[in-house]
Design a protein around this motif. Sequence first.
Motif, PDB file in Angstrom:
ATOM      1  N   ASN A   8      41.442  50.839  36.492  1.00 42.89           N
ATOM      2  CA  ASN A   8      41.767  49.667  37.303  1.00 42.89           C
ATOM      3  C   ASN A   8      41.480  49.918  38.781  1.00 42.89           C
ATOM      4  OD1 ASN A   8      42.612  47.958  35.249  1.00 42.89           O
ATOM      5  ND2 ASN A   8      44.690  48.756  35.301  1.00 42.89           N
ATOM      6  N   PHE A   9      41.810  51.090  39.261  1.00 38.23           N
ATOM      7  CA  PHE A   9      41.592  51.417  40.664  1.00 38.23           C
ATOM      8  C   PHE A   9      40.103  51.458  40.994  1.00 38.23           C
ATOM      9  CE2 PHE A   9      41.117  54.392  44.201  1.00 38.23           C
ATOM     10  CZ  PHE A   9      41.931  53.776  45.131  1.00 38.23           C
ATOM     11  N   VAL A  10      39.318  52.129  40.154  1.00 46.17           N
ATOM     12  CA  VAL A  10      37.878  52.232  40.396  1.00 46.17           C
ATOM     13  C   VAL A  10      37.216  50.863  40.256  1.00 46.17           C
ATOM     14  CG1 VAL A  10      35.719  53.205  39.499  1.00 46.17           C
ATOM     15  CG2 VAL A  10      37.731  54.657  39.770  1.00 46.17           C
ATOM     16  N   GLY A  11      37.572  50.126  39.225  1.00 45.62           N
ATOM     17  CA  GLY A  11      37.006  48.792  39.030  1.00 45.62           C
ATOM     18  C   GLY A  11      37.332  47.858  40.169  1.00 45.62           C
ATOM     19  N   GLY A  12      38.562  47.877  40.620  1.00 38.85           N
ATOM     20  CA  GLY A  12      38.958  47.044  41.750  1.00 38.85           C
ATOM     21  C   GLY A  12      38.252  47.443  43.028  1.00 38.85           C
ATOM     22  N   SER A  13      38.079  48.735  43.229  1.00 38.19           N
ATOM     23  CA  SER A  13      37.376  49.207  44.426  1.00 38.19           C
ATOM     24  C   SER A  13      35.917  48.769  44.421  1.00 38.19           C
ATOM     25  CB  SER A  13      37.455  50.728  44.520  1.00 38.19           C
ATOM     26  OG  SER A  13      38.793  51.141  44.633  1.00 38.19           O
ATOM     27  N   VAL A  14      35.281  48.812  43.266  1.00 44.26           N
ATOM     28  CA  VAL A  14      33.892  48.357  43.170  1.00 44.26           C
ATOM     29  C   VAL A  14      33.797  46.865  43.463  1.00 44.26           C
ATOM     30  CG1 VAL A  14      31.984  47.988  41.540  1.00 44.26           C
ATOM     31  CG2 VAL A  14      33.156  50.189  41.611  1.00 44.26           C
ATOM     32  N   TYR A  20      32.891  42.570  49.910  1.00 45.30           N
ATOM     33  CA  TYR A  20      32.717  42.808  51.346  1.00 45.30           C
ATOM     34  C   TYR A  20      31.246  42.904  51.736  1.00 45.30           C
ATOM     35  CZ  TYR A  20      37.618  43.299  52.478  1.00 45.30           C
ATOM     36  OH  TYR A  20      38.943  43.061  52.684  1.00 45.30           O
ATOM     37  N   SER A  21      30.416  43.473  50.869  1.00 43.31           N
ATOM     38  CA  SER A  21      28.984  43.505  51.196  1.00 43.31           C
ATOM     39  C   SER A  21      28.397  42.108  51.161  1.00 43.31           C
ATOM     40  CB  SER A  21      28.232  44.430  50.244  1.00 43.31           C
ATOM     41  OG  SER A  21      28.204  43.895  48.948  1.00 43.31           O
ATOM     42  N   TRP A  22      28.895  41.261  50.273  1.00 44.55           N
ATOM     43  CA  TRP A  22      28.462  39.859  50.240  1.00 44.55           C
ATOM     44  C   TRP A  22      28.914  39.143  51.504  1.00 44.55           C
ATOM     45  CZ3 TRP A  22      31.030  35.715  46.695  1.00 44.55           C
ATOM     46  CH2 TRP A  22      30.346  34.509  46.781  1.00 44.55           C
ATOM     47  N   LEU A  23      30.144  39.423  51.926  1.00 44.05           N
ATOM     48  CA  LEU A  23      30.694  38.774  53.113  1.00 44.05           C
ATOM     49  C   LEU A  23      29.927  39.149  54.375  1.00 44.05           C
ATOM     50  CD1 LEU A  23      32.946  37.186  54.599  1.00 44.05           C
ATOM     51  CD2 LEU A  23      34.240  39.301  54.653  1.00 44.05           C
ATOM     52  N   PHE A  24      29.682  40.432  54.587  1.00 40.84           N
ATOM     53  CA  PHE A  24      29.091  40.881  55.839  1.00 40.84           C
ATOM     54  C   PHE A  24      27.577  41.060  55.783  1.00 40.84           C
ATOM     55  CE2 PHE A  24      33.508  42.326  56.379  1.00 40.84           C
ATOM     56  CZ  PHE A  24      33.784  41.581  57.508  1.00 40.84           C
ATOM     57  N   LEU A  58      38.302  35.563  50.583  1.00 41.41           N
ATOM     58  CA  LEU A  58      39.542  35.269  49.871  1.00 41.41           C
ATOM     59  C   LEU A  58      39.592  35.991  48.524  1.00 41.41           C
ATOM     60  CD1 LEU A  58      39.973  31.462  50.624  1.00 41.41           C
ATOM     61  CD2 LEU A  58      41.171  33.393  51.663  1.00 41.41           C
ATOM     62  N   LEU A  59      38.463  36.074  47.843  1.00 41.76           N
ATOM     63  CA  LEU A  59      38.420  36.819  46.592  1.00 41.76           C
ATOM     64  C   LEU A  59      38.717  38.299  46.827  1.00 41.76           C
ATOM     65  CD1 LEU A  59      35.332  35.230  44.815  1.00 41.76           C
ATOM     66  CD2 LEU A  59      37.741  34.965  44.201  1.00 41.76           C
ATOM     67  N   ALA A  60      38.211  38.850  47.911  1.00 37.85           N
ATOM     68  CA  ALA A  60      38.488  40.253  48.237  1.00 37.85           C
ATOM     69  C   ALA A  60      39.978  40.459  48.495  1.00 37.85           C
ATOM     70  CB  ALA A  60      37.676  40.689  49.449  1.00 37.85           C
ATOM     71  N   ILE A  61      40.603  39.526  49.173  1.00 38.25           N
ATOM     72  CA  ILE A  61      42.048  39.624  49.419  1.00 38.25           C
ATOM     73  C   ILE A  61      42.807  39.599  48.097  1.00 38.25           C
ATOM     74  CG2 ILE A  61      44.038  38.371  50.350  1.00 38.25           C
ATOM     75  CD1 ILE A  61      42.270  37.575  52.703  1.00 38.25           C
ATOM     76  N   ILE A  62      42.397  38.732  47.179  1.00 36.71           N
ATOM     77  CA  ILE A  62      43.063  38.649  45.876  1.00 36.71           C
ATOM     78  C   ILE A  62      42.882  39.946  45.094  1.00 36.71           C
ATOM     79  CG2 ILE A  62      42.984  37.478  43.638  1.00 36.71           C
ATOM     80  CD1 ILE A  62      42.347  34.895  45.243  1.00 36.71           C
ATOM     81  N   VAL A  63      41.680  40.514  45.127  1.00 33.52           N
ATOM     82  CA  VAL A  63      41.426  41.766  44.408  1.00 33.52           C
ATOM     83  C   VAL A  63      42.253  42.904  45.001  1.00 33.52           C
ATOM     84  CG1 VAL A  63      39.674  43.508  43.911  1.00 33.52           C
ATOM     85  CG2 VAL A  63      39.149  41.102  43.583  1.00 33.52           C
ATOM     86  N   VAL A  64      42.322  42.995  46.321  1.00 32.44           N
ATOM     87  CA  VAL A  64      43.127  44.040  46.967  1.00 32.44           C
ATOM     88  C   VAL A  64      44.593  43.860  46.602  1.00 32.44           C
ATOM     89  CG1 VAL A  64      43.943  44.901  49.198  1.00 32.44           C
ATOM     90  CG2 VAL A  64      41.517  44.464  48.843  1.00 32.44           C
ATOM     91  N   TRP A  65      45.071  42.631  46.581  1.00 32.06           N
ATOM     92  CA  TRP A  65      46.449  42.367  46.190  1.00 32.06           C
ATOM     93  C   TRP A  65      46.673  42.803  44.743  1.00 32.06           C
ATOM     94  CZ3 TRP A  65      48.410  39.000  42.463  1.00 32.06           C
ATOM     95  CH2 TRP A  65      49.795  38.870  42.452  1.00 32.06           C
TER      96      TRP A  65
END
Length: 83
Positions: A8-14, A20-24, A58-65
């Motif tokens: 879960n940790f590795v999958g969420g990090s990916v 974030y790469s899509w965002l920036f 927003l999706l990144a925030i949800i994934v981090v949460w």
Amino acid sequence: MSIRFIANFVGGSVIVGILYSWLFGNFFYDILLTYLDQHHVRQSVFIAYTVARVIPFLLAIIVVWGIYVIIRHELKQRSLPDR
């Protein structure tokens, strides 16, 4: 640590990295290019670029949460005394 926790940790990090790469990716380059082409940044262009990037943010925030909740749950289960 359990394999489920690590997966879960590795999958969420990916997923966070991809979002974030899509965002920036090219965001600031597109704004600069628009500025150079038109000699100013029009408000409508800036809003369009910004809104297009809000969804992955927003999706990144949800994934981090989600990662936070999973880690908190795992740590809470490990710290409970066996009865």
